[in-house]
Design a protein around this motif. Structure first.
Motif, PDB file in Angstrom:
ATOM      1  N   TYR A 129     -14.892 -31.971 -24.932  1.00  0.00           N
ATOM      2  CA  TYR A 129     -13.522 -32.483 -24.885  1.00  0.00           C
ATOM      3  C   TYR A 129     -13.546 -34.004 -25.041  1.00  0.00           C
ATOM      4  O   TYR A 129     -14.617 -34.594 -25.207  1.00  0.00           O
ATOM      5  N   ALA A 130     -12.383 -34.633 -24.982  1.00  0.00           N
ATOM      6  CA  ALA A 130     -12.300 -36.078 -25.160  1.00  0.00           C
ATOM      7  C   ALA A 130     -13.131 -36.789 -24.094  1.00  0.00           C
ATOM      8  O   ALA A 130     -13.244 -36.329 -22.951  1.00  0.00           O
ATOM      9  N   SER A 131     -13.708 -37.928 -24.444  1.00  0.00           N
ATOM     10  CA  SER A 131     -14.524 -38.691 -23.506  1.00  0.00           C
ATOM     11  C   SER A 131     -13.629 -39.391 -22.479  1.00  0.00           C
ATOM     12  O   SER A 131     -12.434 -39.599 -22.715  1.00  0.00           O
ATOM     13  N   HIS A 173      -8.329 -32.434 -22.302  1.00  0.00           N
ATOM     14  CA  HIS A 173      -8.887 -32.046 -20.999  1.00  0.00           C
ATOM     15  C   HIS A 173      -8.987 -33.283 -20.097  1.00  0.00           C
ATOM     16  O   HIS A 173     -10.082 -33.680 -19.684  1.00  0.00           O
ATOM     17  N   PRO A 174      -7.861 -33.884 -19.766  1.00  0.00           N
ATOM     18  CA  PRO A 174      -7.887 -35.226 -19.163  1.00  0.00           C
ATOM     19  C   PRO A 174      -8.440 -35.305 -17.741  1.00  0.00           C
ATOM     20  O   PRO A 174      -8.859 -36.378 -17.303  1.00  0.00           O
ATOM     21  N   PHE A 175      -8.446 -34.192 -17.014  1.00  0.00           N
ATOM     22  CA  PHE A 175      -8.904 -34.217 -15.623  1.00  0.00           C
ATOM     23  C   PHE A 175     -10.259 -33.522 -15.477  1.00  0.00           C
ATOM     24  O   PHE A 175     -10.676 -32.764 -16.348  1.00  0.00           O
ATOM     25  N   GLU A 176     -10.915 -33.761 -14.358  1.00  0.00           N
ATOM     26  CA  GLU A 176     -12.217 -33.138 -14.110  1.00  0.00           C
ATOM     27  C   GLU A 176     -12.092 -31.681 -13.684  1.00  0.00           C
ATOM     28  O   GLU A 176     -13.049 -30.918 -13.775  1.00  0.00           O
ATOM     29  N   LYS A 232     -10.323 -38.170 -15.778  1.00  0.00           N
ATOM     30  CA  LYS A 232     -11.753 -37.950 -15.568  1.00  0.00           C
ATOM     31  C   LYS A 232     -12.572 -39.238 -15.725  1.00  0.00           C
ATOM     32  O   LYS A 232     -12.210 -40.137 -16.493  1.00  0.00           O
ATOM     33  N   THR A 233     -13.665 -39.282 -14.998  1.00  0.00           N
ATOM     34  CA  THR A 233     -14.580 -40.423 -15.061  1.00  0.00           C
ATOM     35  C   THR A 233     -15.936 -40.012 -15.628  1.00  0.00           C
ATOM     36  O   THR A 233     -16.839 -40.840 -15.721  1.00  0.00           O
ATOM     37  N   ARG A 234     -16.073 -38.733 -15.976  1.00  0.00           N
ATOM     38  CA  ARG A 234     -17.323 -38.240 -16.555  1.00  0.00           C
ATOM     39  C   ARG A 234     -16.985 -37.256 -17.670  1.00  0.00           C
ATOM     40  O   ARG A 234     -15.901 -36.646 -17.670  1.00  0.00           O
ATOM     41  N   PRO A 235     -17.854 -37.103 -18.660  1.00  0.00           N
ATOM     42  CA  PRO A 235     -17.561 -36.186 -19.780  1.00  0.00           C
ATOM     43  C   PRO A 235     -17.401 -34.752 -19.274  1.00  0.00           C
ATOM     44  O   PRO A 235     -18.010 -34.350 -18.287  1.00  0.00           O
TER      45      PRO A 235
END
Length: 359
Positions: free
Chosen positions: A151-153, A194-197, A135-138
């Motif tokens: 979730y993780a940033s 939650h590593p993906f968008e 992911k590139t956004r929270p």
């Protein structure tokens, strides 16, 4: 066995006792799992295909009735991802890698796509979901209790995923945790990152089954009809572990006891259902979405068998063959339709049967 007294050890012992199973039973289990897993894992996330549509799509490559194009594409990609995961699990010596996880995600999502949303204050936002990229956004979720859970940033995600994969490979070698504990703890830690968008839940359920399959434990289905139980187990564990993403990503097996208890119970139920599917035969015993259906009257089974074996079967045909009154036949068939066990085909007198016989 009374299901109230079913335990994980009893279920796994029952599974081991029926080994080896025949190639025919392996094929029957694989077909059933493919439909059940893909339908439920995607339905949890809002996919609109019915169980019957999923079965016809995955087994015969056809779409019946009205179907959302994206839901169809998602289901096909889910099946490809499942096969990819199963193939990887058979390479016993191969460690888990981030490249595999990202590749699985790329296969599941197929391509990048744009998302446009309206926030509660009316503001319009848009962003790109990247297939196979972290992911590139929270990201966060509003829990069923109305609070926001972060979730993780994006900044900490790569390092946390490196730690997660390194921990898993090392823990697997050490052998201090059972495969069930490994799968449960990996699932929980992964969800907290939650590593993906998008697609995190579906990937988590694929990776849980990767771990089980790699250790020769039957793969499981988290049923969408039990979604609340699944989410409640995660929420109860979040309360025990703490809200900081780093705490969740480094949770211990002791701290996730609510989710571990839930997970052990689900594995026990799913494994024992596989045992019953293989061993308990009978004309009046059928299976639908993980549940054993035993009809009170044998007429249901007779009708289902006729629907499966005859290309054209009208209500008048059923009436003549069974010697029943028209009203009785209509009521029996309507019950099968209402339960989604069968569906009328395009041609007059044709049927799709989605419930599976146990023999």
């Amino acid at each position: 066995m009374d299901m109230r007294y079913l335990t994980l050890d009893k279920a796994l012992d029952a599974w081991r006792k029926i080994q080896p199973i025949s190639d025919d039973d392996k094929a029957r289990l694989a077909r059933r799992f493919s439909v059940d897993f893909n339908y439920n894992s995607n339905h949890i996330e809002g996919n609109t295909l019915t169980y019957g549509q999923t079965e016809i799509l995955l087994l015969f490559g056809k779409v019946i009735g009205e179907a959302n194009v994206r839901s169809v594409q998602e289901m096909v990609a889910s099946e490809v991802s499942l096969k990819m995961m199963e193939a990887e699990s058979r390479i016993k010596e191969s460690p888990l890698t981030q490249n595999f996880i990202r590749g699985l995600h790329r296969t599941l999502l197929r391509e990048d796509y744009e998302v446009h949303r309206t926030l509660p204050d009316g503001m319009q936002i848009g962003y790109t979901v990247h297939a196979g990229q972290y992911k590139t956004r929270p990201n966060s979720v509003i829990t069923r209790y109305g609070d926001r859970f972060e979730y993780a940033s994006p900044e900490e995600t790569p390092a946390l995923m490196t730690d997660l994969v390194d921990w898993y490979n090392e823990a697997e070698k050490e052998g201090r945790l059972s495969p069930i504990e490994l799968a449960a703890l990996f699932h929980y830690r992964y969800i907290r990152i939650h590593p993906f968008e998008d697609g995190n839940g579906r990937i988590a359920r694929l990776l849980v089954n990767y771990i089980l399959a790699k250790h020769d434990i039957p793969m499981i289905v988290i049923r969408s009809r039990k979604k609340t139980e699944y989410l409640e187990a995660l929420h109860s564990t979040d309360l025990a572990v703490g809200s900081a993403p780093s705490d969740g990503a480094k949770a211990s097996i002791q701290s996730i006891s609510p989710f571990l208890r839930y997970f052990r119970n689900i594995v026990a139920q799913e494994v024992y259902a596989d045992v019953l599917f293989v061993t308990k035969r009978g004309e009046n015993r059928w299976w639908y979405d993980g549940e054993c259906i035993e009809f009170r009257t044998p007429n249901y089974g007779k009708i289902l068998n006729m629907m499966q074996s005859e290309p054209v079967l009208t209500l008048a045909d059923i009436q003549r063959k069974l010697g029943l009154q028209p009203t009785s036949v209509k009521k029996l068939v309507q019950t099968l339709i209402d339960k989604h066990y069968v569906e009328k085909g395009k041609d007059e007198g044709s049927w799709h049967v989605f419930i599976v016989p146990s023999c």
